[in-house]
Design a protein around this motif. Structure first.
Motif, PDB file in Angstrom:
ATOM      1  N   ASP A  20      85.134 -24.101  23.297  1.00  0.00           N
ATOM      2  CA  ASP A  20      86.533 -23.870  23.653  1.00  0.00           C
ATOM      3  C   ASP A  20      87.042 -22.596  22.954  1.00  0.00           C
ATOM      4  OD1 ASP A  20      89.234 -24.564  24.557  1.00  0.00           O
ATOM      5  OD2 ASP A  20      89.594 -24.994  22.439  1.00  0.00           O
ATOM      6  N   ILE A  21      86.663 -22.416  21.692  1.00  0.00           N
ATOM      7  CA  ILE A  21      87.116 -21.244  20.932  1.00  0.00           C
ATOM      8  C   ILE A  21      86.424 -19.972  21.430  1.00  0.00           C
ATOM      9  CG2 ILE A  21      87.079 -20.173  18.620  1.00  0.00           C
ATOM     10  CD1 ILE A  21      87.370 -23.109  17.539  1.00  0.00           C
ATOM     11  N   ALA A  38      76.826 -36.121  29.306  1.00  0.00           N
ATOM     12  CA  ALA A  38      77.453 -35.357  28.217  1.00  0.00           C
ATOM     13  C   ALA A  38      78.934 -35.706  28.098  1.00  0.00           C
ATOM     14  CB  ALA A  38      77.306 -33.870  28.497  1.00  0.00           C
ATOM     15  N   GLY A  39      79.474 -35.491  26.930  1.00  0.00           N
ATOM     16  CA  GLY A  39      80.907 -35.673  26.730  1.00  0.00           C
ATOM     17  C   GLY A  39      81.389 -34.676  25.697  1.00  0.00           C
ATOM     18  N   HIS A  40      82.190 -33.710  26.123  1.00  0.00           N
ATOM     19  CA  HIS A  40      82.705 -32.692  25.194  1.00  0.00           C
ATOM     20  C   HIS A  40      84.203 -32.898  25.011  1.00  0.00           C
ATOM     21  CE1 HIS A  40      79.192 -29.754  26.174  1.00  0.00           C
ATOM     22  NE2 HIS A  40      78.837 -30.760  25.414  1.00  0.00           N
ATOM     23  N   THR A  41      84.595 -33.081  23.758  1.00  0.00           N
ATOM     24  CA  THR A  41      86.006 -33.357  23.491  1.00  0.00           C
ATOM     25  C   THR A  41      86.685 -32.095  22.954  1.00  0.00           C
ATOM     26  OG1 THR A  41      85.314 -35.569  22.890  1.00  0.00           O
ATOM     27  CG2 THR A  41      87.550 -34.953  22.246  1.00  0.00           C
ATOM     28  N   VAL A  42      87.840 -31.773  23.515  1.00  0.00           N
ATOM     29  CA  VAL A  42      88.610 -30.616  23.039  1.00  0.00           C
ATOM     30  C   VAL A  42      90.044 -31.087  22.798  1.00  0.00           C
ATOM     31  CG1 VAL A  42      89.451 -28.303  23.637  1.00  0.00           C
ATOM     32  CG2 VAL A  42      87.194 -29.037  24.411  1.00  0.00           C
ATOM     33  N   VAL A  43      90.602 -30.720  21.636  1.00  0.00           N
ATOM     34  CA  VAL A  43      91.984 -31.110  21.342  1.00  0.00           C
ATOM     35  C   VAL A  43      92.846 -29.847  21.317  1.00  0.00           C
ATOM     36  CG1 VAL A  43      93.533 -32.270  19.705  1.00  0.00           C
ATOM     37  CG2 VAL A  43      91.163 -33.048  19.950  1.00  0.00           C
ATOM     38  N   VAL A  44      93.845 -29.803  22.218  1.00  0.00           N
ATOM     39  CA  VAL A  44      94.759 -28.649  22.263  1.00  0.00           C
ATOM     40  C   VAL A  44      96.172 -29.180  22.087  1.00  0.00           C
ATOM     41  CG1 VAL A  44      95.461 -26.612  23.579  1.00  0.00           C
ATOM     42  CG2 VAL A  44      93.208 -27.619  23.982  1.00  0.00           C
ATOM     43  N   LYS A  45      96.804 -28.753  21.000  1.00  0.00           N
ATOM     44  CA  LYS A  45      98.187 -29.173  20.704  1.00  0.00           C
ATOM     45  C   LYS A  45      98.395 -30.676  20.936  1.00  0.00           C
ATOM     46  CE  LYS A  45     100.294 -24.762  21.802  1.00  0.00           C
ATOM     47  NZ  LYS A  45     100.509 -23.991  22.983  1.00  0.00           N
ATOM     48  N   ASP A  46      97.639 -31.483  20.237  1.00  0.00           N
ATOM     49  CA  ASP A  46      97.748 -32.943  20.315  1.00  0.00           C
ATOM     50  C   ASP A  46      97.341 -33.558  21.653  1.00  0.00           C
ATOM     51  OD1 ASP A  46      98.540 -33.116  17.676  1.00  0.00           O
ATOM     52  OD2 ASP A  46     100.639 -32.717  18.212  1.00  0.00           O
ATOM     53  N   LYS A  47      96.905 -32.721  22.593  1.00  0.00           N
ATOM     54  CA  LYS A  47      96.408 -33.293  23.862  1.00  0.00           C
ATOM     55  C   LYS A  47      94.891 -33.278  23.815  1.00  0.00           C
ATOM     56  CE  LYS A  47      99.917 -31.876  27.150  1.00  0.00           C
ATOM     57  NZ  LYS A  47     100.180 -30.887  28.168  1.00  0.00           N
ATOM     58  N   LYS A 416      91.453 -30.123  15.631  1.00  0.00           N
ATOM     59  CA  LYS A 416      92.270 -29.191  16.427  1.00  0.00           C
ATOM     60  C   LYS A 416      91.616 -27.824  16.547  1.00  0.00           C
ATOM     61  CE  LYS A 416      96.417 -31.680  15.877  1.00  0.00           C
ATOM     62  NZ  LYS A 416      96.960 -32.080  14.574  1.00  0.00           N
ATOM     63  N   ARG A 417      91.998 -27.116  17.610  1.00  0.00           N
ATOM     64  CA  ARG A 417      91.430 -25.810  17.939  1.00  0.00           C
ATOM     65  C   ARG A 417      91.485 -24.828  16.763  1.00  0.00           C
ATOM     66  NH1 ARG A 417      93.931 -23.324  23.355  1.00  0.00           N
ATOM     67  NH2 ARG A 417      92.261 -24.175  24.638  1.00  0.00           N
ATOM     68  N   ASP A 418      92.608 -24.838  16.007  1.00  0.00           N
ATOM     69  CA  ASP A 418      92.761 -23.832  14.942  1.00  0.00           C
ATOM     70  C   ASP A 418      92.196 -24.307  13.590  1.00  0.00           C
ATOM     71  OD1 ASP A 418      94.614 -25.759  14.566  1.00  0.00           O
ATOM     72  OD2 ASP A 418      96.366 -24.435  14.535  1.00  0.00           O
TER      73      ASP A 418
END
Ligand code: IMP
Length: 423
Positions: A20-21, A38-47, A416-418
């Motif tokens: 994602d980054i 596969a399962g890729h989890t991405v968290v963007v602003k609490d979503k 989280k992303r950051d």
């Protein structure tokens, strides 16, 4: 620069977050193997977003995502994923998403066969039950149905008739269960073909033309090196080449056009499903780390097995994948521990093994040798500069670099992303 990101352990290393980054800085992101196992989890602003087939870069506006020919597609699952995103306000535009016509299709009989084969095995693999193995088996047996076939009613009819004649006999005679009706599958899969047709093209040509136009590509591995069909802990593996080498066959891009390989590793080790796992925790740590690291499969929800970092395993990955940079994920999960162990080698029959064993029995009986390092017992969550990490956390990372003979470029310390340190 065209870059590959792979998992260096048994999958679930946190590739989704790194991809994602990194995908923000490239033009195109490509999946090249695996399927909706596969399962890729991405968290963007609490979503939270969980991807099974779509490359996670679909979250970035203006970027192109490609499903390469090496991926097996369950069209129902893919359509649900597209529609799920659209419900959340993210339109999957044709100019931003492309599917190779050569992708093999997971059919209903593959899913059923996956379960039936598992139920008959003495040594269960612990598959995700998504029909991945049987679908790849048909690909190699040259009777598979491909994405492009769903767009050709006559060809689909003839291939499906052939397949059902063979499969239904197997279901009835070997497994004593009812077979499948032709009409239902035929109609259903023609509809899937119509729905997905706008996205289908020769993605190998598309990618090579894009490279000629100086576009940059990120190749997103699914699963991990030790689930690779050739180099993994066979037979407890998935049915595709999840290593860097899989990129070329799974996308049609030549090795001469790939410039760098990054490996994602967890600061410890996990595995879902059956199979050898030398550094698996036997103490109460197995529950502690599972809960802290939320170690439950993103696809099946199964609890993941947890253990210490295994440098013998990851060093082998570094070699096989030609890794030049490492990303250490989930460092913060170790924050509370007073002591941390790293496996530096295996002993078998009292002798230290020099290389990763090929023999399944040796690996199963291998006894890990550990080095113990002091923990840092303070939070690393949210730290953005390497020098601000606790000194013992830096020592841990330095020791991993020495053992693995490769530098650590990214350290992730939160979902989280950051929450990531870039060196
Ligand atoms: P299959 O890919 O469903 O055939 O499962 C074969 C093995 O790979 C099982 O041990 C699964 O748990 C494992 N596996 C498949 N996909 C993933 C993944 O994305 N993460 C972790 N393990 C996986």
């Amino acid at each position: 620069m065209n870059v590959v990101v792979v998992g260096a352990q048994w999958g679930d290393e946190g590739k989704g977050k790194l991809i994602d980054i990194l995908s923000q800085d490239v033009d195109i992101t490509v999946r090249y193997q695996g399927g909706n196992n596969a399962g890729h989890t991405v968290v963007v602003k609490d979503k939270e977003y969980v991807f099974h087939l779509l490359p996670s870069a679909i979250l970035h506006k203006g970027k192109v995502c490609v499903i390469g020919n090496g991926v097996v597609i369950d069209p129902k699952a893919l359509i649900e994923e597209i529609e799920g995103l659209e419900k959340r306000g993210l339109k999957v535009l044709v100019k931003r998403f492309k599917i190779s016509g050569f992708c093999h299709i997971v059919m209903p009989y593959h899913r059923i066969l996956d379960g039936l084969r598992e139920s008959k095995r003495k040594n269960r693999i612990g598959t995700t039950g998504r029909g991945i193995g049987p679908c790849y088996a048909d690909k190699v047996a040259r009777c598979g149905i491909r994405m492009v076939d769903l767009l050709n009613p006559n060809l689909l009819r003839s291939k499906l008739e052939d397949n059902l004649a063979e499969k239904n006999e197997t279901f009835e005679k070997v497994y004593d269960t009812k077979g499948f009706s032709f009409n239902k599958i035929y109609k259903e899969y023609l509809e899937y073909g119509k729905r997905l047709a706008p996205y289908v093209e020769n993605t190998a040509l598309y990618l090579n033309e894009a490279i000629d136009k100086k576009k940059t590509i990120l190749f997103e591995g699914a699963q991990g090196t030790f689930l690779d069909i050739d180099f993994g802990t066979y037979p407890f593996v998935t049915s595709s080449n999840s290593i860097v080498g899989g990129v070329c066959c799974g996308s049609g891009v030549s090795p001469t056009k790939i410039h760098k390989a990054i490996a994602c590793v967890k600061a410890y080790t996990t595995r879902v499903g059956e199979g050898p796992f030398p550094t698996e925790f036997t103490t109460e740590l197995k529950d502690e780390i599972r809960i802290k690291g939320n170690e439950f499969g993103a696809t099946t929800g199964r609890p993941r097995r947890c253990g210490w970092f295994d440098s013998m395993l990851v060093r082998y990955s570094v070699i096989i994948n030609g890794i030049s940079e490492l990303a250490i994920m989930k460092l913060d999960v170790l924050d509370d521990l007073d002591k941390i162990q790293i496996c530096t080698g295996y002993k078998y029959n009292g002798k230290l093994l020099k290389t990763f064993p090929m023999d399944f029995e040796v690996l199963t009986k291998a006894v890990p040798s550990y080095e113990t390092l002091p923990g840092w017992q303070s939070t690393t969550c949210g730290i953005t500069r390497y020098k601000d990490l606790p000194v013992n956390a830096r020592k841990y990372i330095k020791r991993l670099e020495e053992l693995l003979k490769v530098g650590v470029k990214y350290i992730s310390n939160g979902t989280k992303r950051d929450q990531i340190i870039k060196r």
